[in-house]
Design a protein around this motif. Structure first.
Motif, PDB file in Angstrom:
ATOM      1  N   LEU A  89      45.507  73.764  45.633  1.00  0.00           N
ATOM      2  CA  LEU A  89      45.817  72.484  46.338  1.00  0.00           C
ATOM      3  C   LEU A  89      46.056  71.249  45.539  1.00  0.00           C
ATOM      4  N   SER A  90      47.011  70.533  45.921  1.00  0.00           N
ATOM      5  CA  SER A  90      47.253  69.279  44.945  1.00  0.00           C
ATOM      6  C   SER A  90      47.859  68.048  46.159  1.00  0.00           C
ATOM      7  N   LEU A  91      46.907  66.968  46.321  1.00  0.00           N
ATOM      8  CA  LEU A  91      47.224  65.743  46.978  1.00  0.00           C
ATOM      9  C   LEU A  91      47.690  64.790  46.285  1.00  0.00           C
ATOM     10  N   GLY A  92      48.899  64.083  46.512  1.00  0.00           N
ATOM     11  CA  GLY A  92      49.592  62.843  46.092  1.00  0.00           C
ATOM     12  C   GLY A  92      48.979  61.859  46.716  1.00  0.00           C
ATOM     13  N   LEU A  93      48.513  60.920  45.922  1.00  0.00           N
ATOM     14  CA  LEU A  93      47.648  59.564  46.450  1.00  0.00           C
ATOM     15  C   LEU A  93      48.384  58.348  45.835  1.00  0.00           C
ATOM     16  N   ASP A  94      49.026  57.718  46.842  1.00  0.00           N
ATOM     17  CA  ASP A  94      49.665  56.489  46.621  1.00  0.00           C
ATOM     18  C   ASP A  94      48.893  55.210  46.913  1.00  0.00           C
ATOM     19  N   ILE A  95      48.333  54.638  45.997  1.00  0.00           N
ATOM     20  CA  ILE A  95      47.377  53.353  46.310  1.00  0.00           C
ATOM     21  C   ILE A  95      47.909  52.187  45.599  1.00  0.00           C
ATOM     22  N   SER A  96      47.534  51.118  46.351  1.00  0.00           N
ATOM     23  CA  SER A  96      47.992  49.779  45.468  1.00  0.00           C
ATOM     24  C   SER A  96      46.875  48.892  45.664  1.00  0.00           C
ATOM     25  N   ILE A  97      46.712  47.987  44.387  1.00  0.00           N
ATOM     26  CA  ILE A  97      45.612  47.060  44.378  1.00  0.00           C
ATOM     27  C   ILE A  97      46.190  45.819  44.202  1.00  0.00           C
ATOM     28  N   GLU A  98      45.894  44.800  45.195  1.00  0.00           N
ATOM     29  CA  GLU A  98      46.339  43.665  45.443  1.00  0.00           C
ATOM     30  C   GLU A  98      45.408  42.513  44.924  1.00  0.00           C
ATOM     31  N   ASN A  99      45.899  41.470  43.915  1.00  0.00           N
ATOM     32  CA  ASN A  99      44.892  40.454  43.357  1.00  0.00           C
ATOM     33  C   ASN A  99      45.171  39.337  44.194  1.00  0.00           C
ATOM     34  N   PRO A 100      44.202  38.599  45.413  1.00  0.00           N
ATOM     35  CA  PRO A 100      44.897  37.314  45.861  1.00  0.00           C
ATOM     36  C   PRO A 100      44.416  36.234  44.958  1.00  0.00           C
ATOM     37  N   ASN A 101      44.103  36.373  43.865  1.00  0.00           N
ATOM     38  CA  ASN A 101      43.254  35.184  43.064  1.00  0.00           C
ATOM     39  C   ASN A 101      44.345  34.595  42.520  1.00  0.00           C
ATOM     40  N   LYS A 102      44.142  33.232  42.171  1.00  0.00           N
ATOM     41  CA  LYS A 102      44.832  32.388  41.340  1.00  0.00           C
ATOM     42  C   LYS A 102      44.837  32.675  39.780  1.00  0.00           C
ATOM     43  N   VAL A 103      44.259  33.518  39.410  1.00  0.00           N
ATOM     44  CA  VAL A 103      43.964  34.085  38.022  1.00  0.00           C
ATOM     45  C   VAL A 103      44.077  35.462  37.961  1.00  0.00           C
ATOM     46  N   GLY A 104      44.219  36.024  36.738  1.00  0.00           N
ATOM     47  CA  GLY A 104      44.521  37.570  36.507  1.00  0.00           C
ATOM     48  C   GLY A 104      43.109  38.221  36.774  1.00  0.00           C
ATOM     49  N   VAL A 105      43.250  39.330  36.985  1.00  0.00           N
ATOM     50  CA  VAL A 105      41.989  40.187  37.256  1.00  0.00           C
ATOM     51  C   VAL A 105      42.061  41.471  36.449  1.00  0.00           C
ATOM     52  N   LYS A 106      41.025  41.826  35.443  1.00  0.00           N
ATOM     53  CA  LYS A 106      41.060  42.765  34.754  1.00  0.00           C
ATOM     54  C   LYS A 106      40.064  44.061  35.478  1.00  0.00           C
ATOM     55  N   TYR A 107      40.458  45.274  35.459  1.00  0.00           N
ATOM     56  CA  TYR A 107      39.608  46.367  36.085  1.00  0.00           C
ATOM     57  C   TYR A 107      39.284  47.483  34.980  1.00  0.00           C
ATOM     58  N   LYS A 108      38.168  48.009  35.173  1.00  0.00           N
ATOM     59  CA  LYS A 108      37.793  49.121  34.101  1.00  0.00           C
ATOM     60  C   LYS A 108      38.407  50.443  34.593  1.00  0.00           C
ATOM     61  N   SER A 109      38.294  51.445  33.519  1.00  0.00           N
ATOM     62  CA  SER A 109      38.949  52.672  33.733  1.00  0.00           C
ATOM     63  C   SER A 109      37.914  53.367  34.918  1.00  0.00           C
ATOM     64  N   SER A 110      38.407  54.193  35.875  1.00  0.00           N
ATOM     65  CA  SER A 110      37.846  54.803  36.791  1.00  0.00           C
ATOM     66  C   SER A 110      38.346  55.988  37.202  1.00  0.00           C
ATOM     67  N   SER A 111      38.132  56.563  38.443  1.00  0.00           N
ATOM     68  CA  SER A 111      38.743  57.945  38.774  1.00  0.00           C
ATOM     69  C   SER A 111      38.778  57.855  40.176  1.00  0.00           C
ATOM     70  N   ALA A 112      39.926  58.594  40.768  1.00  0.00           N
ATOM     71  CA  ALA A 112      39.984  59.157  42.074  1.00  0.00           C
ATOM     72  C   ALA A 112      39.427  60.334  42.318  1.00  0.00           C
TER      73      ALA A 112
END
Length: 214
Positions: A89-112
């Motif tokens: 079984l394979s699942l397709g996962l479409d996610i979005s990450i929204e940044n509401p800040n007035k400055v840029g955001v960096k995120y670390k490597s992770s996993s689903a």
């Protein structure tokens, strides 16, 4: 006639020590005024930056949203004698990450991660990245179930016979926001309960919950 002569008295000058002391006092006052002005200017700038940091550039939590969960691949076979199920079984996962800040955001490597009854049965890495101010980033992921991790689970046999499989997807993003000279760490997670309709080979329904923590 005798003319009376007045004896002229010599003029008394201002002592040199008094003049020097007054000059030093005037210099000291000028220094105090200058440094007071400088300190007041810095205090005003610091206050303005503080107000900007607390109001305009206040750190906000990035929002992670699962836009869609789809069934990309499903292959099921049952061995009734051994009471075992072979599942791909394979699942397709479409996610979005929204940044509401007035400055840029960096995120670390992770996993689903995809889970079955609390056990991790598949995952896909999410590479580290950056999201601009007031911007959104879309990620299209494919979660593949490791069939060998389901062999020892007796409940899957009953669920396959019943025609429905319940999975849970879990995604965690750790981000860092820099506001002025301060780094603020933010964690966003999403947990989705997914019901797979085996007979019709589709996602019957999904329910997602989201958490954000500064």
């Amino acid at each position: 006639m005798d003319v009376e002569k007045k004896q002229e008295q010599p003029l008394r000058g201002v002592p040199v020590s008094v003049t020097v002391d007054e000059a030093k006092k005037r210099k000291r006052r000028r220094c105090i005024i200058i440094w007071s002005s400088v300190l007041a200017t810095f205090a005003t700038i610091a206050l303005v930056l503080l107000i900007l940091g607390l109001i305009v550039f206040k750190a906000k939590k990035p929002v992670i949203t699962v836009d869609n969960v789809s069934l990309e691949d499903l292959d099921v076979s049952i061995n009734p004698l051994a009471l075992q199920v072979s599942l791909n079984l394979s699942l397709g996962l479409d996610i979005s990450i929204e940044n509401p800040n007035k400055v840029g955001v960096k995120y670390k490597s992770s996993s689903a991660i995809v889970r079955y009854k609390g056990d991790d049965i598949g995952n896909v890495p999410i590479p580290a990245g950056k999201i601009g101010s007031d911007d959104k980033k879309n990620l299209n992921l494919t979660l593949t179930v490791y069939a060998d991790r389901l062999v020892t689970n007796s409940e899957i046999y009953r669920e396959v016979l019943g025609g429905n499989l319940m999975f849970t997807t879990y995604t965690k993003i750790k981000a860092k926001v820099r506001v002025l000279f301060i780094h603020i760490h933010v964690t966003s997670t999403s947990t989705c309960d997914v019901n797979v309709d085996i007979r019709n080979r589709r996602i019957a329904n999904q329910t997602c919950q989201y958490k954000n923590k500064l």
